[in-house]
Design an enzyme around this catalytic site. Structure first.
Site, mmCIF file in Angstrom:
data_model
loop_
_atom_site.group_PDB
_atom_site.id
_atom_site.type_symbol
_atom_site.label_atom_id
_atom_site.label_comp_id
_atom_site.label_asym_id
_atom_site.label_seq_id
_atom_site.Cartn_x
_atom_site.Cartn_y
_atom_site.Cartn_z
ATOM 1 N N ILE A 30 0.824 -1.215 0.000
ATOM 2 C CA ILE A 30 0.000 0.000 0.000
ATOM 3 C C ILE A 30 0.858 1.265 0.000
ATOM 4 C CG2 ILE A 30 -2.027 -1.091 1.028
ATOM 5 C CD1 ILE A 30 -1.142 0.205 3.724
ATOM 6 N N GLY A 86 11.539 -6.317 6.770
ATOM 7 C CA GLY A 86 10.710 -7.004 7.737
ATOM 8 C C GLY A 86 10.477 -6.327 9.059
ATOM 9 N N HIS A 93 8.609 -11.415 4.446
ATOM 10 C CA HIS A 93 8.146 -10.958 3.140
ATOM 11 C C HIS A 93 9.319 -10.385 2.359
ATOM 12 C CE1 HIS A 93 7.636 -7.584 5.944
ATOM 13 N NE2 HIS A 93 7.754 -6.752 4.913
ATOM 14 N N LEU A 94 9.277 -10.625 1.058
ATOM 15 C CA LEU A 94 10.276 -10.092 0.142
ATOM 16 C C LEU A 94 9.646 -8.945 -0.631
ATOM 17 C CD1 LEU A 94 11.686 -13.394 -1.451
ATOM 18 C CD2 LEU A 94 12.377 -12.297 0.685
#
Length: 149
Positions: A30, A86, A93-94
């Site tokens: 987002i 992170g 998450h990448l």
């Protein structure tokens, strides 16, 4: 307790999905640094990169490569960048994003105030490029659903 990303994966919080398989999903951030900035997230709640097992990391890396190739195709970017930070969510998450130079790859370049229409359009560009690259089976039928295609 479920992480923010688990809630997105479970449909409790809206997401803009471009990839889904049994191991992970990919959805738009987002607050993109560049248009098409995506997050590759395991379905399992693994807290951080260094605690993930090698098999999971290998799978996430392959998916990140496919997402990056789609971003290059969609945006004409010379590179796809992958970052692991992170700190904002304790769920591995990448960050994968189209990149033109290293100077742009800073989180202080994130744009949290983009209109939903612009985020939707960027997500659709990556979805279309994934299909064009032969990965349509992993593009969810609806952008707002992580279900397999």
């Amino acid at each position: 307790m479920s992480t923010l990303f688990s809630k997105i994966i479970d449909g409790e919080i809206p997401g803009r999905f471009v990839w889904s398989d049994e191991v992970c999903v990919t959805f738009a951030t987002i607050a993109p640094i560049t248009d098409g900035h995506m997050l590759v997230v395991p379905r399992a709640e693994v807290e951080e990169y260094t605690t993930a097992d090698d098999e999971l990391l290998a799978h996430l890396s392959v998916v990140a490569k496919r997402i990056g190739a789609a971003q290059q195709r969609a945006y004409g970017a010379p590179r796809a960048a992958v970052m692991v930070a992170g700190f904002e969510v304790a769920h591995l998450h990448l960050h994968v994003l189209p990149a033109w130079d290293e100077n742009a790859l800073r989180f202080d370049n994130a744009r949290p105030d983009l209109p939903a229409e612009q985020l939707d359009a960027a997500t659709e560009q990556v979805r279309a490029a994934l299909r064009e690259n032969g990965h349509g089976a992993n593009v969810p039928p609806e952008m707002s659903s992580p279900a397999l295609g």
